[in-house]
Scaffold this motif. Sequence first.
Motif, PDB file in Angstrom:
ATOM      1  N   PHE A 194      60.007 -75.962  32.993  1.00  0.00           N
ATOM      2  CA  PHE A 194      58.586 -75.687  32.894  1.00  0.00           C
ATOM      3  C   PHE A 194      58.031 -76.232  31.583  1.00  0.00           C
ATOM      4  O   PHE A 194      58.782 -76.534  30.647  1.00  0.00           O
ATOM      5  N   VAL A 195      56.710 -76.351  31.508  1.00  0.00           N
ATOM      6  CA  VAL A 195      56.045 -76.856  30.312  1.00  0.00           C
ATOM      7  C   VAL A 195      56.471 -76.043  29.094  1.00  0.00           C
ATOM      8  O   VAL A 195      56.796 -76.599  28.044  1.00  0.00           O
ATOM      9  N   SER A 196      56.501 -74.724  29.216  1.00  0.00           N
ATOM     10  CA  SER A 196      56.875 -73.870  28.079  1.00  0.00           C
ATOM     11  C   SER A 196      58.292 -74.168  27.601  1.00  0.00           C
ATOM     12  O   SER A 196      58.545 -74.196  26.393  1.00  0.00           O
ATOM     13  N   TYR A 200      53.358 -75.138  34.362  1.00  0.00           N
ATOM     14  CA  TYR A 200      53.741 -75.927  35.529  1.00  0.00           C
ATOM     15  C   TYR A 200      55.214 -76.340  35.479  1.00  0.00           C
ATOM     16  O   TYR A 200      55.756 -76.600  34.410  1.00  0.00           O
ATOM     17  N   ALA A 201      55.832 -76.424  36.659  1.00  0.00           N
ATOM     18  CA  ALA A 201      57.172 -76.993  36.775  1.00  0.00           C
ATOM     19  C   ALA A 201      57.030 -78.507  36.678  1.00  0.00           C
ATOM     20  O   ALA A 201      56.205 -79.109  37.352  1.00  0.00           O
ATOM     21  N   ASN A 255      51.567 -69.025  20.507  1.00  0.00           N
ATOM     22  CA  ASN A 255      53.019 -68.883  20.575  1.00  0.00           C
ATOM     23  C   ASN A 255      53.615 -69.183  21.948  1.00  0.00           C
ATOM     24  O   ASN A 255      54.770 -68.887  22.186  1.00  0.00           O
ATOM     25  N   GLY A 256      52.872 -69.731  22.844  1.00  0.00           N
ATOM     26  CA  GLY A 256      53.435 -70.074  24.150  1.00  0.00           C
ATOM     27  C   GLY A 256      52.367 -70.421  25.164  1.00  0.00           C
ATOM     28  O   GLY A 256      51.173 -70.328  24.902  1.00  0.00           O
ATOM     29  N   VAL A 257      52.837 -70.829  26.326  1.00  0.00           N
ATOM     30  CA  VAL A 257      51.964 -71.254  27.409  1.00  0.00           C
ATOM     31  C   VAL A 257      51.608 -70.059  28.278  1.00  0.00           C
ATOM     32  O   VAL A 257      52.465 -69.234  28.593  1.00  0.00           O
TER      33      VAL A 257
END
Length: 169
Positions: free
Chosen positions: A89-91, A140-141, A132-134
């Motif tokens: 994932f994007v994160s 998204y994958a 600190n994150g998405v």
Amino acid sequence: MTEPRPAFAIRTVALLFLLATAGCSALKTSNPSSSLYEGVGIELTEARSADTYLAVRQARAQNAVVLQVVGDEQPLRILPLPSDDKSVFVSNLLKQSGVLEKLGHVDVTLYRPSPHAIDGLKMAVKINPKGNGVRPETDYALQPGDRLRVSKVERDYLEALLDMTLSRE
């Protein structure tokens, strides 16, 4: 039963008057830049540079993604995706690459290859207010050929203070 001629003539003249005074603005369509589907039009951006285009093609052929960090000494990196069908994932990519730690507050956009858009389909990635994150709804994958464009966002003192205040609630 037909309408008397004077009433018909008055309505016709009123309609013509309205169209004449409104000009073409009454007939205009909505602004194309406010379209729900961004990336459909042709845009002249840095995404169309030859290096970016070749990196995306290479990533797609090698089951990889492109990480584009604006302002970095190596702005384009091709990063392989796992071959065991495990989703990334994007994160995950932002954390594992160290981009969030290095840049702090960032603006992130995912460009997914599309036959209808030269730059790819533009998909906004929303970052948590603390940076600190998405946010989960835009995490998204990643798919082969995706390009993740990351740029540092300069924040002013008031904006940071507001974010801290809202995040405590």
